[in-house]
Design a protein around this motif. Structure first.
Motif, PDB file in Angstrom:
ATOM      1  N   SER A 146     -54.169  12.790  58.616  1.00  7.89           N
ATOM      2  CA  SER A 146     -53.030  12.882  57.701  1.00  7.89           C
ATOM      3  C   SER A 146     -53.149  11.776  56.660  1.00  7.89           C
ATOM      4  O   SER A 146     -53.632  10.688  56.956  1.00  7.89           O
ATOM      5  CB  SER A 146     -51.699  12.754  58.454  1.00  7.89           C
ATOM      6  N   GLY A 147     -52.728  12.081  55.446  1.00  6.70           N
ATOM      7  CA  GLY A 147     -52.744  11.077  54.384  1.00  6.70           C
ATOM      8  C   GLY A 147     -53.795  11.374  53.346  1.00  6.70           C
ATOM      9  O   GLY A 147     -53.968  12.530  52.934  1.00  6.70           O
ATOM     10  N   LEU A 200     -53.800   6.311  55.124  1.00  9.72           N
ATOM     11  CA  LEU A 200     -53.973   7.453  56.023  1.00  9.72           C
ATOM     12  C   LEU A 200     -53.700   7.013  57.447  1.00  9.72           C
ATOM     13  O   LEU A 200     -53.785   5.829  57.787  1.00  9.72           O
ATOM     14  CB  LEU A 200     -55.378   8.060  55.901  1.00  9.72           C
ATOM     15  N   VAL A 201     -53.377   7.995  58.278  1.00  5.83           N
ATOM     16  CA  VAL A 201     -53.229   7.796  59.723  1.00  5.83           C
ATOM     17  C   VAL A 201     -54.026   8.892  60.407  1.00  5.83           C
ATOM     18  O   VAL A 201     -53.827  10.084  60.133  1.00  5.83           O
ATOM     19  CB  VAL A 201     -51.758   7.837  60.174  1.00  5.83           C
ATOM     20  N   ALA A 202     -54.953   8.493  61.292  1.00  4.67           N
ATOM     21  CA  ALA A 202     -55.793   9.449  62.019  1.00  4.67           C
ATOM     22  C   ALA A 202     -55.560   9.285  63.513  1.00  4.67           C
ATOM     23  O   ALA A 202     -55.581   8.165  64.028  1.00  4.67           O
ATOM     24  CB  ALA A 202     -57.263   9.230  61.691  1.00  4.67           C
ATOM     25  N   VAL A 203     -55.350  10.387  64.198  1.00  2.00           N
ATOM     26  CA  VAL A 203     -55.082  10.394  65.638  1.00  2.00           C
ATOM     27  C   VAL A 203     -56.312  10.975  66.322  1.00  2.00           C
ATOM     28  O   VAL A 203     -56.602  12.172  66.202  1.00  2.00           O
ATOM     29  CB  VAL A 203     -53.829  11.229  65.953  1.00  2.00           C
ATOM     30  N   GLY A 204     -57.044  10.143  67.050  1.00  2.00           N
ATOM     31  CA  GLY A 204     -58.324  10.546  67.601  1.00  2.00           C
ATOM     32  C   GLY A 204     -58.306  10.811  69.087  1.00  2.00           C
ATOM     33  O   GLY A 204     -58.068   9.891  69.878  1.00  2.00           O
ATOM     34  N   TYR A 275     -54.040  17.945  59.469  1.00  2.84           N
ATOM     35  CA  TYR A 275     -55.207  18.762  59.785  1.00  2.84           C
ATOM     36  C   TYR A 275     -55.742  18.303  61.139  1.00  2.84           C
ATOM     37  O   TYR A 275     -55.803  17.095  61.404  1.00  2.84           O
ATOM     38  CB  TYR A 275     -56.318  18.582  58.749  1.00  2.84           C
ATOM     39  N   ALA A 276     -56.155  19.244  61.989  1.00  3.79           N
ATOM     40  CA  ALA A 276     -56.781  18.890  63.255  1.00  3.79           C
ATOM     41  C   ALA A 276     -58.053  19.715  63.424  1.00  3.79           C
ATOM     42  O   ALA A 276     -58.039  20.931  63.186  1.00  3.79           O
ATOM     43  CB  ALA A 276     -55.836  19.147  64.422  1.00  3.79           C
ATOM     44  N   ASP A 277     -59.137  19.060  63.802  1.00  2.85           N
ATOM     45  CA  ASP A 277     -60.454  19.705  63.865  1.00  2.85           C
ATOM     46  C   ASP A 277     -60.792  20.371  62.527  1.00  2.85           C
ATOM     47  O   ASP A 277     -61.469  21.398  62.477  1.00  2.85           O
ATOM     48  CB  ASP A 277     -60.514  20.739  64.996  1.00  2.85           C
ATOM     49  N   GLY A 278     -60.296  19.789  61.434  1.00  7.99           N
ATOM     50  CA  GLY A 278     -60.580  20.315  60.105  1.00  7.99           C
ATOM     51  C   GLY A 278     -59.728  21.496  59.691  1.00  7.99           C
ATOM     52  O   GLY A 278     -59.873  21.999  58.575  1.00  7.99           O
ATOM     53  N   GLU A 279     -58.822  21.948  60.559  1.00  5.79           N
ATOM     54  CA  GLU A 279     -57.996  23.118  60.278  1.00  5.79           C
ATOM     55  C   GLU A 279     -56.558  22.685  59.977  1.00  5.79           C
ATOM     56  O   GLU A 279     -56.025  21.787  60.628  1.00  5.79           O
ATOM     57  CB  GLU A 279     -57.993  24.065  61.479  1.00  5.79           C
ATOM     58  N   PRO A 280     -55.907  23.309  58.978  1.00  5.18           N
ATOM     59  CA  PRO A 280     -54.544  22.899  58.629  1.00  5.18           C
ATOM     60  C   PRO A 280     -53.542  23.240  59.723  1.00  5.18           C
ATOM     61  O   PRO A 280     -53.564  24.335  60.285  1.00  5.18           O
ATOM     62  CB  PRO A 280     -54.254  23.686  57.345  1.00  5.18           C
ATOM     63  N   LEU A 281     -52.665  22.264  60.009  1.00  7.47           N
ATOM     64  CA  LEU A 281     -51.609  22.459  60.998  1.00  7.47           C
ATOM     65  C   LEU A 281     -50.276  22.782  60.352  1.00  7.47           C
ATOM     66  O   LEU A 281     -49.399  23.363  60.980  1.00  7.47           O
ATOM     67  CB  LEU A 281     -51.433  21.185  61.837  1.00  7.47           C
TER      68      LEU A 281
END
Length: 302
Positions: A146-147, A200-204, A275-281
């Motif tokens: 996100s971001g 940005l914020v990334a959740v891994g 986006y998760a795994d490159g796909e829009p949520l």
């Protein structure tokens, strides 16, 4: 365990590598004594429907042949079920496969790893993320973005020219010109809501996205926790200087970067798509939680 297994194929993955990869994989699995059925959808919703039908029908395994997008679809079908997942990584990024040390762009080797695992350990239990948003629940294996990065995806998806990878390069240049900090509201586990500004914020759940960008470089898929990477407000020059370090994971030591660990995270920010795994949520707010051992992954290193 049934000997009937399903190849879940994206024929267009990796500029046609998906269709070409299905043949040697099927041959390897049949030589190992398995009965192989191939599923190809007319589009993503149709493919997912067919994959879910295969799982509900008792297939012994679902083998995703393609890139991270195909893995993402397969996860929606097998997560939380006893059906194990195999991955034949022949896409562009292949971050899910790399995170689990699976063969990349070697269909025969991937097929052999799947066959050995089906006849041996039955797969390794790995964690997944589950996102609860306005569109319902979605499972993911690698990173929720996100971001700045999701804005680049948004813009790239809108562009019609240039094509291919250049489209996202053009989108990145445009977003750099418009760079500004984003006001976020973040809650980790049962803690208080925090307000902060970030780029940005990334959740891994895993360490990388975008074809090897180790944005959450210490994340593991078997510890029941997310690594949450926050890149604070920064100038264009700082972002450009830090960006190349993402491929090595050394950006995590930069003063603008902080990392948190939590089993559940809620992200809210106006006008930001997740986006998760490159796909829009869909738009934030979104809540993601880890689900330990949500899928059995065939051939994954322990």
């Amino acid at each position: 365990m049934t000997s009937d297994i399903t190849l879940f194929v994206n024929p267009s993955a990796g500029r046609g590598r998906g269709a070409r990869a299905a043949r040697p994989v099927a041959a390897v699995l049949r030589d190992a004594g398995f009965h192989v059925r191939t599923v190809v959808g007319t589009d993503a919703p149709d493919a997912l429907r067919r994959a879910r039908e295969a799982v509900a029908g008792g297939t012994g395994a679902l083998i995703a042949v393609g890139g991270d997008g195909m893995v993402s679809l397969a996860l929606q079908a097998v997560a939380g079920t006893p059906t194990p997942l195999g991955v034949v990584a022949v896409g562009t990024g292949n971050d899910f496969a790399r995170a689990n040390r699976l063969p990349v762009r070697d269909p025969a080797a991937a097929g052999r790893a799947v066959a050995r695992s089906l006849k041996g350990d039955g797969g390794r239990a790995v964690d997944l993320g589950r996102v609860r948003g306005r569109a319902g629940d979605t499972w993911f294996g690698t990173v929720l973005a996100s971001g700045f990065d999701s804005r680049v995806n948004d813009r790239g998806n809108r562009l019609r020219f240039p094509t291919g990878r250049l489209r996202y390069d053009a989108a990145m240049i445009a977003e750099l010109a418009a760079l500004r900090p984003i006001p976020y509201r973040i809650r980790l586990d049962d803690g208080p809501e925090q307000q902060l500004e970030a780029t940005l914020v990334a959740v891994g759940n895993a360490d990388s996205y975008g074809g090897g960008m180790r944005i959450c470089g210490s994340a593991r898929m078997d510890d029941g926790l997310f690594d949450i990477t926050v890149v604070g407000p920064c100038s264009r020059s700082t972002l450009l200087a830090v960006f190349p370090r993402v491929y090595r994971g050394t950006h995590l030591g930069h003063p603008a970067v902080t990392v948190h660990r939590a089993a559940r995270v809620t992200l809210a920010a106006d006008g930001i798509t997740g986006y998760a795994d490159g796909e829009p949520l869909g738009p934030l707010p979104l809540t993601a939680e880890t689900v330990p051992g949500a899928v059995r992954l065939l051939g994954a290193a322990r």
